[in-house]
Design a protein around this motif. Structure first.
Motif, PDB file in Angstrom:
ATOM      1  N   GLU A   1      46.335  45.094  13.706  1.00  0.00           N
ATOM      2  CA  GLU A   1      47.014  45.497  12.649  1.00  0.00           C
ATOM      3  C   GLU A   1      46.771  46.985  12.372  1.00  0.00           C
ATOM      4  O   GLU A   1      45.443  46.984  12.063  1.00  0.00           O
ATOM      5  CB  GLU A   1      46.874  44.614  11.469  1.00  0.00           C
ATOM      6  CG  GLU A   1      47.796  42.842  11.589  1.00  0.00           C
ATOM      7  CD  GLU A   1      49.008  43.069  11.465  1.00  0.00           C
ATOM      8  OE1 GLU A   1      49.627  44.126  11.052  1.00  0.00           O
ATOM      9  OE2 GLU A   1      49.327  41.802  11.586  1.00  0.00           O
ATOM     10  N   HIS A   2      47.844  47.484  11.993  1.00  0.00           N
ATOM     11  CA  HIS A   2      47.240  48.929  11.614  1.00  0.00           C
ATOM     12  C   HIS A   2      46.479  49.264  10.068  1.00  0.00           C
ATOM     13  O   HIS A   2      45.469  49.839  10.248  1.00  0.00           O
ATOM     14  CB  HIS A   2      48.735  49.763  11.105  1.00  0.00           C
ATOM     15  CG  HIS A   2      48.780  51.130  10.517  1.00  0.00           C
ATOM     16  ND1 HIS A   2      48.637  52.060  11.544  1.00  0.00           N
ATOM     17  CD2 HIS A   2      48.557  51.679   9.370  1.00  0.00           C
ATOM     18  CE1 HIS A   2      48.580  53.347  10.840  1.00  0.00           C
ATOM     19  NE2 HIS A   2      48.596  52.986   9.599  1.00  0.00           N
ATOM     20  N   ARG A   3      46.807  48.261   9.179  1.00  0.00           N
ATOM     21  CA  ARG A   3      45.863  48.191   8.081  1.00  0.00           C
ATOM     22  C   ARG A   3      44.166  47.960   8.266  1.00  0.00           C
ATOM     23  O   ARG A   3      43.392  48.460   7.841  1.00  0.00           O
ATOM     24  CB  ARG A   3      46.292  47.384   7.054  1.00  0.00           C
ATOM     25  CG  ARG A   3      46.438  45.733   7.344  1.00  0.00           C
ATOM     26  CD  ARG A   3      47.012  44.923   6.360  1.00  0.00           C
ATOM     27  NE  ARG A   3      47.503  43.845   6.906  1.00  0.00           N
ATOM     28  CZ  ARG A   3      47.770  42.910   6.162  1.00  0.00           C
ATOM     29  NH1 ARG A   3      47.509  42.785   4.603  1.00  0.00           N
ATOM     30  NH2 ARG A   3      48.148  41.599   6.491  1.00  0.00           N
ATOM     31  N   ASP A   4      44.156  46.960   9.547  1.00  0.00           N
ATOM     32  CA  ASP A   4      42.683  46.595   9.686  1.00  0.00           C
ATOM     33  C   ASP A   4      42.133  47.881  10.496  1.00  0.00           C
ATOM     34  O   ASP A   4      41.064  47.982  10.582  1.00  0.00           O
ATOM     35  CB  ASP A   4      42.832  45.418  10.722  1.00  0.00           C
ATOM     36  CG  ASP A   4      43.420  44.272  10.012  1.00  0.00           C
ATOM     37  OD1 ASP A   4      43.397  44.248   8.640  1.00  0.00           O
ATOM     38  OD2 ASP A   4      43.976  43.468  10.618  1.00  0.00           O
ATOM     39  N   VAL A   5      43.056  48.574  11.515  1.00  0.00           N
ATOM     40  CA  VAL A   5      42.189  49.707  12.181  1.00  0.00           C
ATOM     41  C   VAL A   5      41.776  50.758  10.981  1.00  0.00           C
ATOM     42  O   VAL A   5      40.801  51.203  11.354  1.00  0.00           O
ATOM     43  CB  VAL A   5      43.269  50.284  13.085  1.00  0.00           C
ATOM     44  CG1 VAL A   5      42.829  51.679  13.797  1.00  0.00           C
ATOM     45  CG2 VAL A   5      43.726  49.321  14.292  1.00  0.00           C
ATOM     46  N   ILE A   6      42.620  51.045  10.198  1.00  0.00           N
ATOM     47  CA  ILE A   6      42.407  51.982   8.991  1.00  0.00           C
ATOM     48  C   ILE A   6      41.064  51.443   8.450  1.00  0.00           C
ATOM     49  O   ILE A   6      40.376  52.281   8.181  1.00  0.00           O
ATOM     50  CB  ILE A   6      43.472  52.232   7.996  1.00  0.00           C
ATOM     51  CG1 ILE A   6      44.875  52.731   8.765  1.00  0.00           C
ATOM     52  CG2 ILE A   6      43.131  53.121   7.005  1.00  0.00           C
ATOM     53  CD1 ILE A   6      44.449  54.120   9.468  1.00  0.00           C
TER      54      ILE A   6
ATOM     55  N   ALA B   1      37.421  43.060   8.954  1.00  0.00           N
ATOM     56  CA  ALA B   1      38.359  43.253   7.911  1.00  0.00           C
ATOM     57  C   ALA B   1      39.525  42.405   7.641  1.00  0.00           C
ATOM     58  O   ALA B   1      39.722  41.654   6.926  1.00  0.00           O
ATOM     59  CB  ALA B   1      38.832  44.540   7.841  1.00  0.00           C
ATOM     60  N   ALA B   2      39.927  41.971   8.942  1.00  0.00           N
ATOM     61  CA  ALA B   2      40.941  40.874   9.121  1.00  0.00           C
ATOM     62  C   ALA B   2      40.542  39.502   8.670  1.00  0.00           C
ATOM     63  O   ALA B   2      41.010  38.667   7.889  1.00  0.00           O
ATOM     64  CB  ALA B   2      41.639  41.007  10.410  1.00  0.00           C
ATOM     65  N   GLN B   3      39.444  39.378   9.310  1.00  0.00           N
ATOM     66  CA  GLN B   3      38.752  37.786   9.061  1.00  0.00           C
ATOM     67  C   GLN B   3      38.159  37.648   7.643  1.00  0.00           C
ATOM     68  O   GLN B   3      38.200  36.503   7.110  1.00  0.00           O
ATOM     69  CB  GLN B   3      37.527  37.869   9.954  1.00  0.00           C
ATOM     70  CG  GLN B   3      38.020  37.674  11.351  1.00  0.00           C
ATOM     71  CD  GLN B   3      36.990  37.632  12.513  1.00  0.00           C
ATOM     72  OE1 GLN B   3      35.784  37.918  11.956  1.00  0.00           O
ATOM     73  NE2 GLN B   3      37.133  37.597  13.618  1.00  0.00           N
ATOM     74  N   SER B   4      38.089  38.794   6.967  1.00  0.00           N
ATOM     75  CA  SER B   4      37.267  38.661   5.474  1.00  0.00           C
ATOM     76  C   SER B   4      38.657  38.279   4.642  1.00  0.00           C
ATOM     77  O   SER B   4      38.594  37.711   3.496  1.00  0.00           O
ATOM     78  CB  SER B   4      36.751  39.966   5.082  1.00  0.00           C
ATOM     79  OG  SER B   4      37.755  41.004   4.864  1.00  0.00           O
ATOM     80  N   ASP B   5      39.944  38.706   5.136  1.00  0.00           N
ATOM     81  CA  ASP B   5      41.276  38.376   4.392  1.00  0.00           C
ATOM     82  C   ASP B   5      41.708  36.923   5.088  1.00  0.00           C
ATOM     83  O   ASP B   5      43.016  36.634   4.514  1.00  0.00           O
ATOM     84  CB  ASP B   5      42.107  39.373   4.692  1.00  0.00           C
ATOM     85  CG  ASP B   5      41.807  40.634   3.529  1.00  0.00           C
ATOM     86  OD1 ASP B   5      40.814  40.495   2.888  1.00  0.00           O
ATOM     87  OD2 ASP B   5      42.514  41.731   4.129  1.00  0.00           O
ATOM     88  N   GLY B   6      41.216  36.370   5.784  1.00  0.00           N
ATOM     89  CA  GLY B   6      41.588  34.933   6.276  1.00  0.00           C
ATOM     90  C   GLY B   6      42.695  35.150   7.481  1.00  0.00           C
ATOM     91  O   GLY B   6      43.393  34.219   7.524  1.00  0.00           O
ATOM     92  N   ARG B   7      42.921  36.154   7.777  1.00  0.00           N
ATOM     93  CA  ARG B   7      43.662  36.620   8.805  1.00  0.00           C
ATOM     94  C   ARG B   7      43.370  36.507  10.385  1.00  0.00           C
ATOM     95  O   ARG B   7      42.294  37.262  10.514  1.00  0.00           O
ATOM     96  CB  ARG B   7      44.604  37.899   8.677  1.00  0.00           C
ATOM     97  CG  ARG B   7      45.162  37.673   7.150  1.00  0.00           C
ATOM     98  CD  ARG B   7      45.866  39.006   6.921  1.00  0.00           C
ATOM     99  NE  ARG B   7      45.195  40.321   6.588  1.00  0.00           N
ATOM    100  CZ  ARG B   7      44.813  41.120   7.602  1.00  0.00           C
ATOM    101  NH1 ARG B   7      45.422  41.090   8.657  1.00  0.00           N
ATOM    102  NH2 ARG B   7      44.075  42.026   7.254  1.00  0.00           N
ATOM    103  N   SER B   8      44.087  36.634  11.176  1.00  0.00           N
ATOM    104  CA  SER B   8      43.884  36.791  12.631  1.00  0.00           C
ATOM    105  C   SER B   8      43.982  38.450  12.927  1.00  0.00           C
ATOM    106  O   SER B   8      45.010  39.008  12.486  1.00  0.00           O
ATOM    107  CB  SER B   8      44.786  36.140  13.657  1.00  0.00           C
ATOM    108  OG  SER B   8      44.583  36.628  14.940  1.00  0.00           O
ATOM    109  N   PRO B   9      43.004  39.044  13.315  1.00  0.00           N
ATOM    110  CA  PRO B   9      43.098  40.487  13.597  1.00  0.00           C
ATOM    111  C   PRO B   9      44.162  40.635  14.650  1.00  0.00           C
ATOM    112  O   PRO B   9      44.469  42.099  14.693  1.00  0.00           O
ATOM    113  CB  PRO B   9      41.733  40.751  13.899  1.00  0.00           C
ATOM    114  CG  PRO B   9      41.228  39.544  14.892  1.00  0.00           C
ATOM    115  CD  PRO B   9      41.777  38.325  14.062  1.00  0.00           C
ATOM    116  N   ILE B  10      44.492  40.065  15.622  1.00  0.00           N
ATOM    117  CA  ILE B  10      45.451  40.291  16.629  1.00  0.00           C
ATOM    118  C   ILE B  10      46.975  40.163  16.004  1.00  0.00           C
ATOM    119  O   ILE B  10      47.523  39.600  15.623  1.00  0.00           O
ATOM    120  CB  ILE B  10      45.226  39.393  17.764  1.00  0.00           C
ATOM    121  CG1 ILE B  10      43.819  38.991  18.151  1.00  0.00           C
ATOM    122  CG2 ILE B  10      46.098  39.700  18.966  1.00  0.00           C
ATOM    123  CD1 ILE B  10      43.242  40.374  18.704  1.00  0.00           C
TER     124      ILE B  10
END
Length: 210
Positions: A118-123, A147-156
């Motif tokens: 995700e764009h926000r995760d890369v940033i 960053a994605a995992q800390s929000d409970g999301r898949s980073p892919i």
């Protein structure tokens, strides 16, 4: 780049030299390779206008990082907001630490992360890496996933459309099995089998026979 009417549009560099099909609509233009969509642009009307996407040129920029300094694709990415201040800061830090060539390659590797994350995760990954003085794409990727995992999301990134086609023959072409194996299968590095033990068993059987 492909020319349509009086304008030019970019397509991914891996399709250089291949035949593509264009669907021209009132507000947009879609480019296909076979049945796979490989690019989509707002339709241009001004003579000589160009629409370029930075992502389409990343493989080329890895081989020629010096071309990154001032292409039209980078200018359009800045105007569109996809190339952010975080990217600029990472690029500056990487060039300062590793020199212009290697620093730019690290930036290109970071830009390639946007294809899968995700764009926000890369940033977020860029900012975390810079906060600890890191300037490599591997650290950015690690921090982006965290960053994605800390929000409970898949980073892919979830792909909603067809994946870009890989370079290969047109669907109408027939590919031999040998060619397919050469493309898809890795080289077998195992040693050739030995029949020494089998020969020993045969000799033993002959000696024990009545």
């Amino acid at each position: 780049m492909i020319a349509v009417r009086v304008c030019r549009y970019s397509v991914p560099a891996r399709f250089i030299g291949r035949t593509v099909r264009v669907v021209l609509r009132s507000s947009d233009l879609i480019v296909f390779h076979g049945r796979t969509e490989i690019a989509r642009h707002p339709r241009l009307t001004a003579r000589g206008a160009e629409r370029v996407v930075l992502d389409h040129f990343l493989e080329v920029l890895l081989a020629k990082p010096g071309a990154m300094a001032g292409p039209e694709a980078l200018d359009q990415a800045r105007l569109k907001g996809t190339f952010t201040a975080a990217h600029e800061a990472f690029w500056a830090a990487a060039k300062k630490a590793e020199g212009d060539t290697e620093g730019t390659k690290q930036l290109v590797h970071v830009l390639l992360l946007h294809r899968h994350l995700e764009h926000r995760d890369v940033i977020a990954g860029i900012r975390s890496a810079l906060s600890v003085g890191a300037h490599t794409a591997d650290i950015v990727a690690l921090e982006a996933r965290k960053a994605a995992q800390s929000d409970g999301r898949s980073p892919i990134v979830t792909v909603t459309g067809p994946a870009p086609a890989l370079p290969g023959p047109e669907p109408s072409e027939v590919v031999s099995l040998n060619v397919r194996r050469a493309v898809r299968l890795p080289t077998d590095q195992r040693p050739l089998p030995s029949l020494d033990r089998w020969d020993q068993l045969l000799n033993r059987s002959r000696k024990e026979a009545p």
